[in-house]
Write an enzyme that holds these catalytic residues in place. Sequence first.
Site, mmCIF file in Angstrom:
data_model
loop_
_atom_site.group_PDB
_atom_site.id
_atom_site.type_symbol
_atom_site.label_atom_id
_atom_site.label_comp_id
_atom_site.label_asym_id
_atom_site.label_seq_id
_atom_site.Cartn_x
_atom_site.Cartn_y
_atom_site.Cartn_z
ATOM 1 N N ASP A 192 1.531 -6.567 3.102
ATOM 2 C CA ASP A 192 1.123 -6.093 4.432
ATOM 3 C C ASP A 192 1.405 -4.598 4.576
ATOM 4 O O ASP A 192 0.615 -3.858 5.173
ATOM 5 C CB ASP A 192 1.867 -6.870 5.523
ATOM 6 N N LEU A 244 -0.416 -5.977 -8.200
ATOM 7 C CA LEU A 244 0.309 -6.535 -9.348
ATOM 8 C C LEU A 244 1.817 -6.435 -9.183
ATOM 9 O O LEU A 244 2.554 -6.438 -10.175
ATOM 10 C CB LEU A 244 -0.128 -5.794 -10.626
#
Length: 312
Positions: A253, A222
């Site tokens: 990532d 989020l």
Amino acid sequence: MSKPIVVVGSYNVGLFIKGQRLPAKGETVIGDSFYEGAGGKGSNQALCTAKMGGNVHFVGCVGNDQFGRDACALYDRMGISREFLSIDETIHSGISFIVIDAAGDNLIAVALGANNRLGPAHVDKARPLIEKAAVLACQLEGPLDTFAYALKTARGLGVTTFLDPAPARPLPEDVYRNTDIIAPNESETEVLTGVAVETLDDAAEAGRVLLSRGVRTAIVKLGARGSMYVAKNEEKHFPPAKVESVDATGAGDAFAGGLLAALAEGRPIDEAIRFGSCVAALSVTKVGVVNALPSREEAEALMARTYPVERK
Ligand code: RIB
């Protein structure tokens, strides 16, 4: 050394322009600075996992061009084996153009090039390693069939599977069934589930939809609101580590890299999510992706500061 982590995914060189605002359709904006650096969701996740101390192996494909050679040199510097990195003579390496605004938000366009040549045969070559792995991770920057095959192979071998479904696209049923942990961001969650994630309740609802498709655990990322963890008997919101964002490129990532390294060490999922959040938070405080990754010590220190009560 902990068990291997196998990342099957993309390498893209990143060409960044940082400026005040993103261009609108058909508009030219003048940026403030340019930066070139390694990228690609798979490679970023592998490099981050390695930096966090993971025993990582990258299964990917680059072109025989300067960008591909730069990638090879980077893996050598970072101590990542190139045994499963294939070099395709017939096409360019993956390339991403990234524009970043003053708030650190971005627009990214990718030409996948050699990433599109990643096939099931590359996964088969790595099978002896996958057999011994703690976890296999995929993203979606390349042929979906290959990622589906990698997840199925790992699952069949009893290896934990992780999918970062980025960039998002509708997924076949078997991909969900062969995924233990899925970690979409808000927009990816909406593409996959149809649930627009505006509130934490929306995130939990979307997580339940993902579980109903067959994944075992959903982590809905989020951004500045942290993440929502949804598993069969548990739903939990993880607040974010607070930092000032300069460039959010690669934050997902970095989250994956921290999470994968922690899981491979046998840390519980709660702790792995908090660690991933801290790695991601620190990664957005600098422009770039790989150069913006924190050290393990910095990530552990932020974790201790951010979550002091839970840390024993
Ligand atoms: O997730 C960020 C990455 O997406 C960038 O490194 C860029 O290469 C794109 O693949």
